[in-house]
Design a protein around this motif. Sequence first.
Motif, PDB file in Angstrom:
ATOM      1  N   MET A   1      -9.301 -21.918   6.008  1.00  0.00           N
ATOM      2  CA  MET A   1      -8.739 -20.626   5.646  1.00  0.00           C
ATOM      3  C   MET A   1      -8.034 -20.742   4.298  1.00  0.00           C
ATOM      4  N   VAL A   2      -8.289 -19.763   3.419  1.00  0.00           N
ATOM      5  CA  VAL A   2      -7.787 -19.829   2.043  1.00  0.00           C
ATOM      6  C   VAL A   2      -7.149 -18.497   1.668  1.00  0.00           C
ATOM      7  N   LEU A   3      -6.011 -18.548   0.963  1.00  0.00           N
ATOM      8  CA  LEU A   3      -5.380 -17.372   0.383  1.00  0.00           C
ATOM      9  C   LEU A   3      -5.710 -17.372  -1.108  1.00  0.00           C
ATOM     10  N   LYS A   4      -6.567 -16.452  -1.511  1.00  0.00           N
ATOM     11  CA  LYS A   4      -7.055 -16.402  -2.893  1.00  0.00           C
ATOM     12  C   LYS A   4      -6.358 -15.288  -3.659  1.00  0.00           C
ATOM     13  N   GLU A   5      -5.801 -15.631  -4.828  1.00  0.00           N
ATOM     14  CA  GLU A   5      -5.172 -14.619  -5.666  1.00  0.00           C
ATOM     15  C   GLU A   5      -6.241 -13.750  -6.314  1.00  0.00           C
ATOM     16  N   LEU A   6      -6.126 -12.441  -6.104  1.00  0.00           N
ATOM     17  CA  LEU A   6      -7.083 -11.504  -6.676  1.00  0.00           C
ATOM     18  C   LEU A   6      -6.630 -10.973  -8.027  1.00  0.00           C
ATOM     19  N   GLN A   7      -5.338 -10.642  -8.138  1.00  0.00           N
ATOM     20  CA  GLN A   7      -4.856 -10.013  -9.354  1.00  0.00           C
ATOM     21  C   GLN A   7      -3.338 -10.076  -9.405  1.00  0.00           C
ATOM     22  N   SER A   8      -2.804 -10.222 -10.598  1.00  0.00           N
ATOM     23  CA  SER A   8      -1.368 -10.134 -10.828  1.00  0.00           C
ATOM     24  C   SER A   8      -1.093  -8.803 -11.520  1.00  0.00           C
ATOM     25  N   LEU A   9      -0.233  -7.993 -10.922  1.00  0.00           N
ATOM     26  CA  LEU A   9       0.069  -6.669 -11.443  1.00  0.00           C
ATOM     27  C   LEU A   9       1.374  -6.723 -12.222  1.00  0.00           C
ATOM     28  N   THR A  10       1.303  -6.472 -13.507  1.00  0.00           N
ATOM     29  CA  THR A  10       2.478  -6.539 -14.365  1.00  0.00           C
ATOM     30  C   THR A  10       2.845  -5.146 -14.861  1.00  0.00           C
ATOM     31  N   GLY A  11       4.106  -4.953 -15.108  1.00  0.00           N
ATOM     32  CA  GLY A  11       4.573  -3.660 -15.588  1.00  0.00           C
ATOM     33  C   GLY A  11       6.059  -3.467 -15.347  1.00  0.00           C
ATOM     34  N   HIS A  12       6.542  -3.977 -14.206  1.00  0.00           N
ATOM     35  CA  HIS A  12       7.982  -3.917 -13.950  1.00  0.00           C
ATOM     36  C   HIS A  12       8.729  -4.855 -14.901  1.00  0.00           C
ATOM     37  N   THR A  13       9.952  -4.488 -15.227  1.00  0.00           N
ATOM     38  CA  THR A  13      10.840  -5.390 -15.953  1.00  0.00           C
ATOM     39  C   THR A  13      11.948  -5.811 -14.988  1.00  0.00           C
ATOM     40  N   GLY A  14      12.235  -7.096 -14.956  1.00  0.00           N
ATOM     41  CA  GLY A  14      13.207  -7.594 -13.989  1.00  0.00           C
ATOM     42  C   GLY A  14      12.555  -7.860 -12.646  1.00  0.00           C
ATOM     43  N   ARG A  15      13.376  -8.260 -11.682  1.00  0.00           N
ATOM     44  CA  ARG A  15      12.847  -8.640 -10.380  1.00  0.00           C
ATOM     45  C   ARG A  15      12.231  -7.443  -9.661  1.00  0.00           C
ATOM     46  N   VAL A  16      11.194  -7.723  -8.884  1.00  0.00           N
ATOM     47  CA  VAL A  16      10.552  -6.705  -8.062  1.00  0.00           C
ATOM     48  C   VAL A  16      10.946  -6.979  -6.611  1.00  0.00           C
ATOM     49  N   TRP A  17      11.536  -5.980  -5.981  1.00  0.00           N
ATOM     50  CA  TRP A  17      12.111  -6.174  -4.659  1.00  0.00           C
ATOM     51  C   TRP A  17      11.156  -5.845  -3.525  1.00  0.00           C
ATOM     52  N   ASN A  18      10.294  -4.860  -3.734  1.00  0.00           N
ATOM     53  CA  ASN A  18       9.559  -4.335  -2.590  1.00  0.00           C
ATOM     54  C   ASN A  18       8.143  -3.918  -2.964  1.00  0.00           C
ATOM     55  N   CYS A  19       7.223  -4.105  -2.016  1.00  0.00           N
ATOM     56  CA  CYS A  19       5.857  -3.603  -2.160  1.00  0.00           C
ATOM     57  C   CYS A  19       5.435  -3.022  -0.815  1.00  0.00           C
ATOM     58  N   SER A  20       4.839  -1.847  -0.839  1.00  0.00           N
ATOM     59  CA  SER A  20       4.536  -1.133   0.398  1.00  0.00           C
ATOM     60  C   SER A  20       3.251  -0.329   0.245  1.00  0.00           C
ATOM     61  N   TRP A  21       2.311  -0.527   1.175  1.00  0.00           N
ATOM     62  CA  TRP A  21       1.028   0.188   1.155  1.00  0.00           C
ATOM     63  C   TRP A  21       1.162   1.565   1.807  1.00  0.00           C
ATOM     64  N   ASN A  22       0.430   2.543   1.278  1.00  0.00           N
ATOM     65  CA  ASN A  22       0.345   3.810   1.982  1.00  0.00           C
ATOM     66  C   ASN A  22      -0.533   3.626   3.222  1.00  0.00           C
ATOM     67  N   PRO A  23      -0.488   4.567   4.176  1.00  0.00           N
ATOM     68  CA  PRO A  23      -1.203   4.356   5.445  1.00  0.00           C
ATOM     69  C   PRO A  23      -2.709   4.144   5.299  1.00  0.00           C
ATOM     70  N   LYS A  24      -3.308   4.716   4.281  1.00  0.00           N
ATOM     71  CA  LYS A  24      -4.748   4.535   4.075  1.00  0.00           C
ATOM     72  C   LYS A  24      -5.080   3.228   3.353  1.00  0.00           C
ATOM     73  N   GLY A  25      -4.054   2.550   2.835  1.00  0.00           N
ATOM     74  CA  GLY A  25      -4.284   1.308   2.111  1.00  0.00           C
ATOM     75  C   GLY A  25      -4.858   1.499   0.725  1.00  0.00           C
ATOM     76  N   SER A  26      -4.827   2.726   0.222  1.00  0.00           N
ATOM     77  CA  SER A  26      -5.433   3.022  -1.082  1.00  0.00           C
ATOM     78  C   SER A  26      -4.427   3.005  -2.223  1.00  0.00           C
ATOM     79  N   LEU A  27      -3.140   3.049  -1.912  1.00  0.00           N
ATOM     80  CA  LEU A  27      -2.087   3.011  -2.925  1.00  0.00           C
ATOM     81  C   LEU A  27      -1.041   1.985  -2.519  1.00  0.00           C
ATOM     82  N   LEU A  28      -0.523   1.274  -3.508  1.00  0.00           N
ATOM     83  CA  LEU A  28       0.563   0.326  -3.305  1.00  0.00           C
ATOM     84  C   LEU A  28       1.766   0.804  -4.104  1.00  0.00           C
ATOM     85  N   ALA A  29       2.894   0.993  -3.425  1.00  0.00           N
ATOM     86  CA  ALA A  29       4.135   1.361  -4.103  1.00  0.00           C
ATOM     87  C   ALA A  29       4.984   0.111  -4.301  1.00  0.00           C
ATOM     88  N   THR A  30       5.520  -0.057  -5.499  1.00  0.00           N
ATOM     89  CA  THR A  30       6.393  -1.194  -5.787  1.00  0.00           C
ATOM     90  C   THR A  30       7.664  -0.684  -6.448  1.00  0.00           C
TER      91      THR A  30
END
Length: 335
Positions: free
Chosen positions: A1-30
């Motif tokens: 079993m392997v955990l493969k990095e798909l993508q690093s999402l950059t844009g925030h400045t400073g620490r990022v505290w939270n990431c949360s998917w919408n119920p359909k899994g089509s949007l990620l809020a950070t």
Amino acid sequence: MVLKELQSLTGHTGRVWNCSWNPKGSLLATSGEDTHIRLWGKEGDQWVTKTILSEGHTRTVRNVAWSACGNYIAAASFDGTVSIWDRKNGQFECNATLEGHENEVKAAAWAKSGNFLATCSRDKSVWVWDVDQDEDEYMCASVLQAHTQDVKRVKWHPLEDTLASCSYDNRLKLFKEDDDDWVCVSTLSSHDSSVWSFAFNNDGSRIASCSEDETIKIWQEFKPGNEQGIKTPGKDSAWKCVCTLSGYFSRPIYDIDWCAQSGFIVAAGGDNSIQVFKESDTSQDINAPEFEKVLTQSEAHSEDVNCVSWNPTERGLLASCSDDGDVKLWTLTDC
């Protein structure tokens, strides 16, 4: 079993505290230190910023939560308020700001029924709000003072209007509505230090919690009249710690999530790693289930990992975020 990095999402400045998917899994809020909420969506094979919600708060946005319908976002901030965003007009707009907490707000969570919103704070309280989405009205139904220290997270049972919280006081608590008031029906005590986060399994019969004490604990619900003969407090369930996972993390464990599809538990924290666990195939005793680690992703981030979140619809897709300012997407293969 392997955990493969798909993508690093950059844009925030400073620490990022939270990431949360919408119920359909089509949007990620950070959200994070820069006071912004970013909504990420997929274009082709890449995830890109679709929207930046930047006018709701003046300090760190510690937590973002989606409603079950996916049309509302609640954001909890260190400025002591909770902003409510909806997309009735196509784009997310802030339609309400909830005030009342006396200090930093650490988390918010919507009940699956849509009838309630819960918030928690450094002021040691948990608030339950009655929700009228048609009128965009949010009325405080109860202020719960059951904890003695900073309350870190609130989450709702996946199938019913039962609320859970965790705190610096080393405990988790469960609340239910009783005659138009909310009361504490269970206190879960076993951790030796602050409980940072927790997650229900898919049917709400178990909770996994993580702590400053570097352990993960599995809690089992025993309903009245259970076959195991566990005593219950009247009509309410009893909760018992049935498994402790220790020795896997070298620093505090800050977040945990339980995948409703695969049953895998993911946890992460101050040692910069992401680790995945599952119930052993040989585990049979409900009173003493056995869990095993299936992988460790060392140095998943270059600093503390603050949040991990399984995508609710795409099996094996995982989001993480960190003090290093990055949000990362991973896929767990062979799961």
